[in-house]
Design an enzyme around this catalytic site. Structure first.
Site, PDB file in Angstrom:
ATOM      1  N   ASP A  31      31.567   0.252 -21.711  1.00  0.00           N
ATOM      2  CA  ASP A  31      31.857   1.686 -21.555  1.00  0.00           C
ATOM      3  C   ASP A  31      30.576   2.460 -21.275  1.00  0.00           C
ATOM      4  OD1 ASP A  31      34.389   0.979 -22.114  1.00  0.00           O
ATOM      5  OD2 ASP A  31      34.665   2.220 -23.888  1.00  0.00           O
ATOM      6  N   THR A  51      39.071   6.922 -22.476  1.00  0.00           N
ATOM      7  CA  THR A  51      40.422   6.336 -22.385  1.00  0.00           C
ATOM      8  C   THR A  51      41.340   6.895 -23.470  1.00  0.00           C
ATOM      9  OG1 THR A  51      39.553   4.471 -23.634  1.00  0.00           O
ATOM     10  CG2 THR A  51      39.744   4.183 -21.293  1.00  0.00           C
ATOM     11  N   THR A  52      40.787   7.127 -24.676  1.00  0.00           N
ATOM     12  CA  THR A  52      41.614   7.698 -25.746  1.00  0.00           C
ATOM     13  C   THR A  52      41.927   9.159 -25.424  1.00  0.00           C
ATOM     14  OG1 THR A  52      40.476   6.249 -27.305  1.00  0.00           O
ATOM     15  CG2 THR A  52      41.768   8.026 -28.241  1.00  0.00           C
ATOM     16  N   ASP A  81      38.591   1.049 -28.724  1.00  0.00           N
ATOM     17  CA  ASP A  81      38.622   1.442 -27.315  1.00  0.00           C
ATOM     18  C   ASP A  81      40.084   1.634 -26.903  1.00  0.00           C
ATOM     19  OD1 ASP A  81      37.651   1.734 -24.623  1.00  0.00           O
ATOM     20  OD2 ASP A  81      38.480  -0.232 -24.233  1.00  0.00           O
TER      21      ASP A  81
END
Length: 560
Positions: A397, A99-100, A66
């Site tokens: 998530d 998020t990445t 994550d």
């Protein structure tokens, strides 16, 4: 004789040792720092992304892929690179997924314009081009996103399942996608659909067993609290019990701790002790009169009260964590009482079934079939501690993504499809703009391709070949074509393959990445205070202090 010019005095503005870096080299150095972070995260993107094993200063290991968690654990000190950490955290808090992607997009935008910075193009022109391109991208998403009809409950549930499984496809639990997608959607559907407060979904981690042993309790479950001897004689299961939630201590206090009593006779002392017993018995009788069969309290319930309840077939638990007690009240109704007097029926809750159950090596108090249930509990099982923690992060998530999809039912195709469509759209538009802005907007369009490119690289497919196929498909109007890591072709219509994501994830990622890139481009000087290098460096002690402190006066040394 010609008089020499007067010497200019040296003006010292900053403390000695202050490091100032400015101009073009400073900007390029900041861009390089952001690229270094993106390189670390790049291999975690997509369904074939790898995991990172991070060990903190205490030697505790965490395995995760994550983006926000990795950046939090890395403890980055470079001031410009910290901006990327902030946008990843903001994306995690706001949407929960992507998020990445947001870090990769921001870094790639900077990488694409690095050449223009070196050639002397003003950062302000680049920022203007980025903002214009981002605006175009957001308008395009709004134009092509697909809205799912919420009135058809079955179709809407299918949409939520697809969004949850897309979110999980890059996580450790991707092998159990159908099982966990169903669990996540059920969990979100348990919540109040107006409020959708994800904090009311309790997560309990129980080591042991397999992933498939995880379960969703439509109500509340919490670990058995510390109990006294009488607890084993209490009944452990009830049908339709009345439940009383308290914030009251039911324990005898030792007098020597809490009171100073001056008495003339032993009888006076006995009267005080009797009064204390009288007070606690009065409380217990008041509780029994309410008809409650399950008594929970935030504060301790002592051995006397435990035995008293056991004799009357009442279950009690003291020292219940406040978060769990709050969720019990949300599920069974009633309210938390801070006194034992004047408790009426409306202050009590009820549930269909209460029992104390053995799960793995722990005992859990479980409240099920709750009439007011606007909360639920996920009991996660798994072999290793780190593994269960990663399952929890993955489910968080997925829960956030499903929550966003419930609030706004617009979806786009994932797997790099939407990025390729935006890239083609911005490129086409840029050709109609004269001047340097055209170059900047084309650089923005190119930077969007990092998502499909990185998905291909991580899956071991030839990214150049796949991107050329995708460009051709999108040029011919096949807007939902994206990367297929499993098929022989390498590309497919991801909307038909149900790789769906809430459009909000993409809107947020592109806005945040553009803002972060513009922020880094707008910084042209860093002034680093010399003090900030040393952690919490206080004023230096005068010489000889340590020796004097060690000498001490403990062995009868005379006071000086």
């Amino acid at each position: 004789m010609q008089r020499g010019l007067p010497m200019q005095p040296t003006v010292v503005l900053l403390k000695e040792g202050t490091d100032t870096s400015q101009g073009k080299p400073q900007l390029l150095s900041n861009i390089s720092a952001c690229l270094a972070i993106a390189e670390t995260l790049a291999s975690t993107l997509g369904p074939r992304g790898m995991d990172k094993l991070i060990i903190n200063e205490r030697g505790e290991a965490q395995i995760t892929n994550d983006g926000a968690t990795i950046l939090k654990l890395l403890d980055i000190v470079h001031p410009a690179a910290r901006t990327l950490v902030d946008i990843a955290r903001a994306q995690d808090a706001e949407v929960g997924d992507g998020t990445t992607s947001v870090v990769l997009l921001a870094a790639q935008m900077l990488k694409e314009v690095r050449g223009y910075i070196e050639e002397g193009v003003s950062p302000h022109i680049i920022m203007k081009g980025f903002r214009k391109a981002a605006q175009l991208a957001l308008e395009r998403i709004e134009e092509i996103q697909i809205t799912v009809d919420k009135s058809n409950a079955e179709q809407f549930r299918e949409l939520l399942m697809k969004c949850a499984s897309t979110s999980m496809s890059s996580k450790l639990i991707h092998s159990e996608k159908p099982f966990f997608s169903n669990m996540v959607v059920n969990a979100v559907m348990c919540l109040d659909q107006e409020d959708l407060d994800e904090n009311l979904i309790g997560v309990k981690k129980i080591p042991g067993g397999g992933m498939q042993d995880s379960q969703l309790i439509r109500g509340v479950a919490f670990k058995k609290t510390f109990t006294y001897a009488g607890a084993e004689q209490q009944p452990k299961a009830f049908k339709d019990p009345l439940i009383l939630s308290l914030n009251v201590e039911l324990e005898l206090k030792a007098e020597k701790d809490n009171a100073e009593v001056r008495v003339e006779h032993v009888a006076d002392y006995q009267a005080i002790v009797d009064a204390e017993w009288e007070i606690i018995f009065r409380k217990l009788q008041a509780i029994e009169k309410t008809g409650a069969k399950v008594v929970l309290s935030k504060l301790p319930i002592g051995d006397l009260a435990t035995q008293w309840f056991a004799d009357r077939d009442i279950f009690c638990a003291g020292r219940v964590p406040s978060g769990d007690l709050q969720r019990v009240v949300q599920a069974v109704g009633g309210s938390i009482q801070s006194t034992c007097s004047d408790i009426r029926r409306e202050h009590l809750g009820t549930c269909g079934r209460f029992e104390e159950r053995q799960i793995g090596g722990e005992r859990y108090n479980v409240f099920e079939e709750c009439p007011k249930a606007r909360t639920c509990t996920l009991l996660l099982r798994g072999g290793a501690e780190q593994f269960i923690e990663e399952v929890e992060r993955s489910l968080h998530d997925a829960i956030m993504v499903v929550k966003r999809a419930v609030k706004n039912g617009d979806v786009v195709a994932g797997g790099g499809a939407i990025e390729m469509d935006l890239s083609a759209h911005i490129r086409k538009h840029a050709l109609s703009i004269p001047g340097k802005l055209q170059l900047v907007m084309i650089a923005f369009a190119k930077s969007l391709e990092i998502i499909p490119r990185q998905i291909c690289d991580n899956a071991g497919i030839d990214s150049t070949d796949i991107l050329n196929k995708l460009r051709m498909k999108h040029a011919n109007g096949a807007r939902w074509f994206g990367v297929d890591v499993d098929g022989p072709e390498g590309v497919r219509d991801n909307m038909d393959a149900f790789v769906w994501e809430p459009s909000l994830v993409k809107v947020n990622a592109i806005s945040s990445a553009t803002e972060a890139a513009c922020l880094i481009l707008s910084v042209d000087e860093t002034v680093r205070n010399p003090q900030s290098e040393q952690q919490n460096a206080g004023p230096r002690a005068p010489p000889g202090t340590a020796a004097r402190a060690m000498r001490g006066r403990g062995r009868g040394l005379p006071r000086r």
